[in-house]
Write a protein that holds these residues in place. Structure first.
Motif, PDB file in Angstrom:
ATOM      1  N   ALA A  85      10.463  31.777   8.631  1.00  0.00           N
ATOM      2  CA  ALA A  85      10.886  33.171   8.445  1.00  0.00           C
ATOM      3  C   ALA A  85      12.143  33.482   9.250  1.00  0.00           C
ATOM      4  CB  ALA A  85       9.743  34.109   8.841  1.00  0.00           C
ATOM      5  N   PHE A  86      12.149  33.102  10.507  1.00  0.00           N
ATOM      6  CA  PHE A  86      13.316  33.378  11.355  1.00  0.00           C
ATOM      7  C   PHE A  86      14.555  32.655  10.822  1.00  0.00           C
ATOM      8  CE2 PHE A  86      12.087  35.295  15.607  1.00  0.00           C
ATOM      9  CZ  PHE A  86      10.889  35.812  15.148  1.00  0.00           C
ATOM     10  N   ALA A  87      14.394  31.384  10.445  1.00  0.00           N
ATOM     11  CA  ALA A  87      15.548  30.595   9.998  1.00  0.00           C
ATOM     12  C   ALA A  87      16.085  31.102   8.662  1.00  0.00           C
ATOM     13  CB  ALA A  87      15.155  29.122   9.894  1.00  0.00           C
ATOM     14  N   MET A  88      15.217  31.542   7.778  1.00  0.00           N
ATOM     15  CA  MET A  88      15.690  32.047   6.483  1.00  0.00           C
ATOM     16  C   MET A  88      16.489  33.332   6.655  1.00  0.00           C
ATOM     17  SD  MET A  88      12.473  31.216   3.924  1.00  0.00           S
ATOM     18  CE  MET A  88      13.334  31.800   2.456  1.00  0.00           C
ATOM     19  N   VAL A  89      16.034  34.213   7.508  1.00  0.00           N
ATOM     20  CA  VAL A  89      16.785  35.451   7.761  1.00  0.00           C
ATOM     21  C   VAL A  89      18.137  35.126   8.400  1.00  0.00           C
ATOM     22  CG1 VAL A  89      16.822  37.600   9.074  1.00  0.00           C
ATOM     23  CG2 VAL A  89      14.720  36.882   7.915  1.00  0.00           C
ATOM     24  N   ALA A  90      18.120  34.257   9.411  1.00  0.00           N
ATOM     25  CA  ALA A  90      19.377  33.878  10.061  1.00  0.00           C
ATOM     26  C   ALA A  90      20.298  33.151   9.093  1.00  0.00           C
ATOM     27  CB  ALA A  90      19.084  33.002  11.276  1.00  0.00           C
ATOM     28  N   GLY A  91      19.736  32.319   8.221  1.00  0.00           N
ATOM     29  CA  GLY A  91      20.554  31.607   7.244  1.00  0.00           C
ATOM     30  C   GLY A  91      21.229  32.541   6.268  1.00  0.00           C
ATOM     31  N   ALA A  92      20.509  33.542   5.789  1.00  0.00           N
ATOM     32  CA  ALA A  92      21.109  34.508   4.866  1.00  0.00           C
ATOM     33  C   ALA A  92      22.266  35.247   5.518  1.00  0.00           C
ATOM     34  CB  ALA A  92      20.038  35.484   4.382  1.00  0.00           C
ATOM     35  N   LEU A  93      22.098  35.638   6.768  1.00  0.00           N
ATOM     36  CA  LEU A  93      23.164  36.350   7.472  1.00  0.00           C
ATOM     37  C   LEU A  93      24.366  35.445   7.729  1.00  0.00           C
ATOM     38  CD1 LEU A  93      20.987  38.360  10.038  1.00  0.00           C
ATOM     39  CD2 LEU A  93      22.115  39.245   7.986  1.00  0.00           C
ATOM     40  N   ILE A 149      23.022  27.752  15.244  1.00  0.00           N
ATOM     41  CA  ILE A 149      22.261  29.007  15.239  1.00  0.00           C
ATOM     42  C   ILE A 149      20.938  28.824  14.505  1.00  0.00           C
ATOM     43  CG2 ILE A 149      22.195  31.347  14.305  1.00  0.00           C
ATOM     44  CD1 ILE A 149      25.145  31.605  14.956  1.00  0.00           C
ATOM     45  N   LEU A 150      20.982  28.224  13.339  1.00  0.00           N
ATOM     46  CA  LEU A 150      19.759  28.080  12.548  1.00  0.00           C
ATOM     47  C   LEU A 150      18.734  27.186  13.247  1.00  0.00           C
ATOM     48  CD1 LEU A 150      21.045  27.792   8.864  1.00  0.00           C
ATOM     49  CD2 LEU A 150      20.345  29.804  10.152  1.00  0.00           C
ATOM     50  N   LEU A 197      19.154  31.515   2.462  1.00  0.00           N
ATOM     51  CA  LEU A 197      17.685  31.434   2.455  1.00  0.00           C
ATOM     52  C   LEU A 197      17.222  29.997   2.272  1.00  0.00           C
ATOM     53  CD1 LEU A 197      16.748  34.558   0.266  1.00  0.00           C
ATOM     54  CD2 LEU A 197      16.648  34.342   2.759  1.00  0.00           C
ATOM     55  N   LEU A 198      17.838  29.299   1.311  1.00  0.00           N
ATOM     56  CA  LEU A 198      17.475  27.896   1.090  1.00  0.00           C
ATOM     57  C   LEU A 198      17.847  27.038   2.295  1.00  0.00           C
ATOM     58  CD1 LEU A 198      18.612  27.478  -2.642  1.00  0.00           C
ATOM     59  CD2 LEU A 198      16.302  27.906  -1.758  1.00  0.00           C
ATOM     60  N   LEU A 199      19.031  27.324   2.850  1.00  0.00           N
ATOM     61  CA  LEU A 199      19.471  26.561   4.013  1.00  0.00           C
ATOM     62  C   LEU A 199      18.537  26.770   5.195  1.00  0.00           C
ATOM     63  CD1 LEU A 199      21.674  24.750   5.253  1.00  0.00           C
ATOM     64  CD2 LEU A 199      22.898  26.841   5.879  1.00  0.00           C
ATOM     65  N   GLY A 200      18.130  28.018   5.434  1.00  0.00           N
ATOM     66  CA  GLY A 200      17.226  28.307   6.544  1.00  0.00           C
ATOM     67  C   GLY A 200      15.872  27.634   6.368  1.00  0.00           C
ATOM     68  N   PHE A 201      15.352  27.632   5.142  1.00  0.00           N
ATOM     69  CA  PHE A 201      14.073  26.963   4.883  1.00  0.00           C
ATOM     70  C   PHE A 201      14.186  25.466   5.172  1.00  0.00           C
ATOM     71  CE2 PHE A 201      11.262  24.595   2.054  1.00  0.00           C
ATOM     72  CZ  PHE A 201      10.033  25.146   2.367  1.00  0.00           C
ATOM     73  N   ALA A 202      15.262  24.850   4.689  1.00  0.00           N
ATOM     74  CA  ALA A 202      15.450  23.408   4.910  1.00  0.00           C
ATOM     75  C   ALA A 202      15.603  23.086   6.394  1.00  0.00           C
ATOM     76  CB  ALA A 202      16.672  22.923   4.125  1.00  0.00           C
ATOM     77  N   VAL A 203      16.314  23.932   7.119  1.00  0.00           N
ATOM     78  CA  VAL A 203      16.503  23.702   8.556  1.00  0.00           C
ATOM     79  C   VAL A 203      15.174  23.792   9.294  1.00  0.00           C
ATOM     80  CG1 VAL A 203      17.473  24.709  10.654  1.00  0.00           C
ATOM     81  CG2 VAL A 203      18.923  24.370   8.657  1.00  0.00           C
ATOM     82  N   ALA A 204      14.353  24.785   8.963  1.00  0.00           N
ATOM     83  CA  ALA A 204      13.063  24.932   9.639  1.00  0.00           C
ATOM     84  C   ALA A 204      12.190  23.705   9.425  1.00  0.00           C
ATOM     85  CB  ALA A 204      12.356  26.189   9.145  1.00  0.00           C
ATOM     86  N   VAL A 205      12.192  23.171   8.210  1.00  0.00           N
ATOM     87  CA  VAL A 205      11.375  21.991   7.919  1.00  0.00           C
ATOM     88  C   VAL A 205      11.923  20.758   8.639  1.00  0.00           C
ATOM     89  CG1 VAL A 205      10.606  20.429   6.095  1.00  0.00           C
ATOM     90  CG2 VAL A 205      10.591  22.896   5.703  1.00  0.00           C
ATOM     91  N   SER A 206      13.240  20.535   8.545  1.00  0.00           N
ATOM     92  CA  SER A 206      13.817  19.343   9.171  1.00  0.00           C
ATOM     93  C   SER A 206      13.725  19.413  10.696  1.00  0.00           C
ATOM     94  CB  SER A 206      15.277  19.174   8.735  1.00  0.00           C
ATOM     95  OG  SER A 206      16.063  20.267   9.166  1.00  0.00           O
TER      96      SER A 206
END
Length: 370
Positions: free
Chosen positions: A283-291, A244-245, A306-315
């Motif tokens: 932004a999208f990945a952080m919101v999805a990660g929090a949920l 999902i992320l 939030l941290l997971l979504g940020f890391a996923v967007a970068v990677s």
């Protein structure tokens, strides 16, 4: 005549100007079939002939053009060049701007994406070994695409057979034996590549085995981290969060970049990616990660998401840029054409592969590996 005549251009249907009277003793002679007509005492000049429409209500046919003959009632000297009927470029920069295009068949892409999603979800939640088989199939096809393109574009012969067998072994070893099993399978795969290539002439041996070991690490070894996530008690939900992320990150980058993208992120690598698109991915990945961390993962909390979504967007972005570098070096747009609207399997794995170890590591750090 093609593009020039001698003297001033006469009027259509006449030999010369009607205001002039021929000198006594002057006699007009029929012009030769090929070549210009000279009047007595007139200086020879060459100038482009204007295109004068025929006055006889018909055009010269091909034979007349080849022989230089003129029709009765038409101009004697005329430009015989065919009119340019090619579409002309707009001369003014103020013309209507072209509509933005995604560059893909969106209907086919959506249809294929929905179909793949249904297969993945069904196998993921019904029977885990079936999903493990889906990973193995994706890895083998991805290796085939990568080695085929290397052979076609760079004449690099990375051995596919040991890569495919070793790649499948890595996935199974990671699921059964954990990270240690994946590393052991990776080592034996590299050794198999070295030995298998020895059966051929030694020319380009180092280049071929280097590419083979790179392919083993890039495709099956990184995919092994999906199997590591799957082996946990809530492995299906961890894998679903990972998927999902990554998909949401790519979607956010595409949507925001297509609508608001102005500043290129890496124009030499991937001209279509923008900084605004990267912001949208984060932004999208952080919101999805929090949920996802709050509602799908046992003992997970929103701030971890939030941290997971940020890391996923970068990677995911770095993974996409990495494969773009490979494709630019190979001089291709897609790794394959197996998936309409998407390209090949590798064109869908580009952001998933480097994201898998990132998600696995953060999941272990946040909620453990059980």
């Amino acid at each position: 005549m093609n593009d020039a005549s001698w003297g001033a251009p006469p009027r259509a249907g006449h030999w010369g100007s009607t205001d002039q009277v021929p000198a006594p003793g002057y006699r007009r002679e029929a012009p030769p079939s090929a070549g210009p007509v000279h009047e007595a005492g007139a200086a020879a000049q060459t100038r482009p002939m204007p295109i004068v429409p025929g006055a006889g209500g018909h055009q010269d046919d091909g034979a007349d053009r080849e022989q230089g003959a003129a029709h009765i009632g038409g101009p004697l000297f005329r430009d015989e060049q065919e009119p340019d009927i090619r579409p002309q470029e707009p001369s003014s920069p103020q013309g209507p701007k072209a509509k933005k295009s995604a560059g893909r068949d969106l209907r086919a892409a959506i249809g294929v994406g929905v179909g793949l999603g249904a297969v993945i979800l069904a196998s993921l939640f019904i029977y885990k070994p079936v999903f493990l088989g889906v990973i193995v199939v994706a890895v083998v096809v991805g290796l085939w695409e990568l080695t085929s393109r290397l052979a076609e574009r760079k004449a690099i012969r990375a051995p596919l057979v040991p890569l495919a067998i070793g790649g499948a072994a890595m996935i199974v070893a990671g699921y059964v034996g954990g990270a240690e099993g994946a590393w052991v399978a990776m080592a034996f795969t590299a050794l198999a590549v070295l030995v298998w290539r020895m059966t051929e002439p030694p020319d380009d041996y180092l280049k071929d085995v280097t590419a083979g070991i790179f392919a083993a690490f890039y495709v099956p070894f990184l995919a092994t981290f999906v199997a590591l996530m799957l082996s946990a008690g809530d492995g299906a939900w961890r894998v679903l969060t990972f998927l999902i992320l990554t998909v949401v990150s790519d979607t956010g980058a595409y949507a925001v970049g297509w609508r608001f993208g102005r500043h290129k992120l890496a124009p030499r690598i991937s001209p279509g990616k923008t900084r605004e698109g990267l912001v949208g991915a984060v932004a999208f990945a952080m919101v999805a990660g929090a949920l996802c961390m709050q509602f799908l993962i046992d003992d997970g909390v929103w701030w971890q998401g939030l941290l997971l979504g940020f890391a996923v967007a970068v990677s995911a972005t770095l993974g996409d840029l990495g494969e773009s570098m490979i494709k630019r070096d190979l001089g291709i747009k897609d790794m394959g054409a197996l998936l309409p609207g998407h390209g090949g399997i590798m064109d869908r794995l580009d952001s998933l592969l480097p994201t898998a170890p990132v998600v696995w590591l953060l999941m272990v750090a946040f909620v453990g590996s059980a």
